[in-house]
Design a protein around this motif. Structure first.
Motif, short mmCIF file in Angstrom:
data_model
loop_
_atom_site.label_atom_id
_atom_site.label_comp_id
_atom_site.label_asym_id
_atom_site.label_seq_id
_atom_site.Cartn_x
_atom_site.Cartn_y
_atom_site.Cartn_z
N PRO A 1 0.80 -1.23 0.00
CA PRO A 1 0.00 0.00 0.00
C PRO A 1 0.84 1.28 0.00
O PRO A 1 0.42 2.30 -0.57
CB PRO A 1 -0.82 -0.12 1.29
CG PRO A 1 -0.97 -1.59 1.49
CD PRO A 1 0.32 -2.19 1.01
N SER A 2 2.02 1.23 0.59
CA SER A 2 2.87 2.42 0.64
C SER A 2 3.39 2.83 -0.75
O SER A 2 3.81 3.97 -0.96
CB SER A 2 4.06 2.19 1.58
OG SER A 2 4.89 1.13 1.10
N LEU A 3 3.37 1.87 -1.69
CA LEU A 3 3.85 2.15 -3.05
C LEU A 3 2.72 2.62 -3.97
O LEU A 3 3.00 3.05 -5.10
CB LEU A 3 4.50 0.90 -3.64
CG LEU A 3 5.78 0.40 -2.96
CD1 LEU A 3 6.23 -0.91 -3.57
CD2 LEU A 3 6.88 1.46 -3.07
N ALA A 4 1.49 2.55 -3.51
CA ALA A 4 0.35 2.94 -4.35
C ALA A 4 0.43 4.39 -4.84
O ALA A 4 0.15 4.66 -6.01
CB ALA A 4 -0.95 2.69 -3.61
N PRO A 5 0.83 5.36 -3.97
CA PRO A 5 0.93 6.75 -4.47
C PRO A 5 1.93 6.90 -5.62
O PRO A 5 1.68 7.64 -6.57
CB PRO A 5 1.38 7.54 -3.23
CG PRO A 5 0.87 6.73 -2.07
CD PRO A 5 1.03 5.30 -2.51
N ARG A 6 3.06 6.21 -5.53
CA ARG A 6 4.06 6.27 -6.61
C ARG A 6 3.50 5.65 -7.89
O ARG A 6 3.72 6.16 -8.99
CB ARG A 6 5.34 5.56 -6.20
CG ARG A 6 6.17 6.30 -5.16
CD ARG A 6 7.41 5.53 -4.78
NE ARG A 6 8.25 5.21 -5.94
CZ ARG A 6 9.29 4.38 -5.90
NH1 ARG A 6 9.59 3.76 -4.76
NH2 ARG A 6 10.00 4.14 -6.99
N LEU A 7 2.78 4.54 -7.74
CA LEU A 7 2.18 3.88 -8.90
C LEU A 7 1.13 4.78 -9.55
O LEU A 7 1.08 4.91 -10.77
CB LEU A 7 1.56 2.55 -8.48
CG LEU A 7 1.02 1.67 -9.60
CD1 LEU A 7 2.12 1.26 -10.57
CD2 LEU A 7 0.34 0.42 -9.03
N CYS A 8 0.31 5.41 -8.72
CA CYS A 8 -0.71 6.32 -9.25
C CYS A 8 -0.08 7.51 -9.96
O CYS A 8 -0.65 8.05 -10.91
CB CYS A 8 -1.63 6.80 -8.12
SG CYS A 8 -2.67 5.49 -7.45
N GLY A 9 1.08 7.90 -9.50
CA GLY A 9 1.79 9.01 -10.13
C GLY A 9 2.19 8.69 -11.56
O GLY A 9 2.40 9.61 -12.37
N LYS A 10 2.29 7.42 -11.90
CA LYS A 10 2.61 7.02 -13.27
C LYS A 10 1.46 7.33 -14.23
O LYS A 10 1.68 7.56 -15.42
CB LYS A 10 2.91 5.51 -13.33
CG LYS A 10 4.07 5.05 -12.49
CD LYS A 10 5.39 5.40 -13.12
CE LYS A 10 6.55 4.83 -12.33
NZ LYS A 10 7.87 5.23 -12.91
N GLY A 11 0.23 7.27 -13.74
CA GLY A 11 -0.94 7.56 -14.57
C GLY A 11 -1.34 6.39 -15.45
O GLY A 11 -2.45 5.89 -15.37
N VAL A 12 -0.41 5.93 -16.30
CA VAL A 12 -0.66 4.79 -17.19
C VAL A 12 0.49 3.80 -17.03
O VAL A 12 1.66 4.19 -16.98
CB VAL A 12 -0.74 5.25 -18.67
CG1 VAL A 12 -0.91 4.05 -19.60
CG2 VAL A 12 -1.88 6.24 -18.86
N VAL A 13 0.15 2.51 -16.93
CA VAL A 13 1.18 1.49 -16.75
C VAL A 13 0.97 0.36 -17.75
O VAL A 13 -0.16 0.10 -18.21
CB VAL A 13 1.16 0.91 -15.31
CG1 VAL A 13 1.60 1.95 -14.30
CG2 VAL A 13 -0.22 0.36 -14.96
N ASP A 14 2.06 -0.31 -18.08
CA ASP A 14 1.98 -1.51 -18.92
C ASP A 14 1.44 -2.66 -18.07
O ASP A 14 1.82 -2.81 -16.91
CB ASP A 14 3.36 -1.88 -19.45
CG ASP A 14 3.90 -0.86 -20.44
OD1 ASP A 14 3.12 -0.38 -21.28
OD2 ASP A 14 5.10 -0.53 -20.36
N ILE A 15 0.57 -3.46 -18.68
CA ILE A 15 -0.04 -4.55 -17.93
C ILE A 15 -0.06 -5.85 -18.75
O ILE A 15 0.09 -5.84 -19.97
CB ILE A 15 -1.50 -4.23 -17.54
CG1 ILE A 15 -2.37 -4.00 -18.79
CG2 ILE A 15 -1.57 -3.06 -16.58
CD1 ILE A 15 -3.85 -4.04 -18.53
N GLU A 16 -0.28 -6.95 -18.04
CA GLU A 16 -0.71 -8.22 -18.61
C GLU A 16 -2.07 -8.53 -18.02
O GLU A 16 -2.33 -8.22 -16.86
CB GLU A 16 0.27 -9.34 -18.24
CG GLU A 16 1.61 -9.26 -18.91
CD GLU A 16 2.52 -10.41 -18.51
OE1 GLU A 16 3.51 -10.65 -19.23
OE2 GLU A 16 2.24 -11.07 -17.49
#
Length: 250
Positions: A123-138
């Motif tokens: 959960p502590s990494l969620a803000p950094r991930l949200c800061g990406k806006g768009v991410v590559d996924i499978e």
């Protein structure tokens, strides 16, 4: 040829021509997220679910691109989504339910904030991930396992006895619904409903009496009609009524 049988054959032939989407098939794309006040889904999604679309799957829902939404056939489908950023994202990812449709920039999924945050390792990494806006996924299609039977809700725009619209809930993660029919006792015929939009089906001048309902379903391996053995919609139906069938789709 009986009209109901004729249309059933047409539907089945059309579906057999569609490319099968195997639940084990893993594909690549991109995902973004949308924000709501509580981080959950939205009650105004294109599937027509209302508040169910906000709360289903504990609010871990998504808006899907047109090719996944498939004019509403993709409503209720479940997908396991994980992002490819190994520094921020977990191996498991999140499981989401399709409740809405929109095309983002190069994205097939726009996740609710709650679902998007679950992509993170912690959960502590969620803000950094949200800061990406768009991410590559499978992503891959998986079973929802709602824990309940298929449900039919009388849409609030229905008007007894002139116009009947229903919303199909607990559809099933790997099962699509392509047609809905109601049975008229007087003529002993199945009458086709129209897909109004999303998971909403309607019929002007519906027949009287208790109405049995059947659904033309397809998975990656078969297409078939499934029918509830009990009367689903009571003769004196009213808007907002929700009835559980004895059908369970996975």
């Amino acid at each position: 040829m009986d009209l109901s049988l004729k249309y059933s054959c047409i539907f089945i032939c059309m579906i057999m021509l569609l490319p099968a989407f195997s639940y084990s098939q893993t594909l690549k794309s991109k995902a973004a997220f949308y924000a709501t006040a509580d981080g959950m889904g939205t009650p105004t999604g294109a599937c027509g679910y209302g508040t169910y679309g906000k709360d289903v799957n504990n609010g871990e829902v998504c808006t899907a691109s047109r090719r996944i939404f498939r004019n509403g056939a993709g409503c209720g489908a479940c997908y396991q989504v994980r992002c490819k950023n190994s520094a921020l994202c977990s191996e498991e990812g999140t499981k989401v339910v399709v409740t809405d449709s929109a095309d983002g920039q190069e994205t097939d999924f726009i996740l609710s904030f709650k679902a998007y945050a679950k992509l993170a390792k912690h959960p502590s990494l969620a803000p950094r991930l949200c800061g990406k806006g768009v991410v590559d996924i499978e992503y891959r299609r998986v079973s929802c396992r709602y824990g309940g039977n298929l449900m039919v809700k009388i849409h609030e725009h229905s008007k007894y006895s002139e116009y009947l619209a229903i919303v199909v809930l607990n559809q099933g993660g790997t099962t699509d619904i392509h047609a809905v029919e109601v049975y008229e006792e007087e003529s002993q015929q199945w009458i086709a409903m129209r897909r109004a939009y999303g998971a909403v089906w309607d019929l002007a001048s519906p027949p009287c009496g208790d109405l049995k309902v059947r659904f033309l379903t397809s998975t990656s391996v078969e297409t078939k009609w499934v029918q509830s053995d009990k009367a689903v919609i009571p003769a004196q139906w009213s808007a907002g009524l929700t009835v559980e069938t004895d059908i369970q789709l996975t």
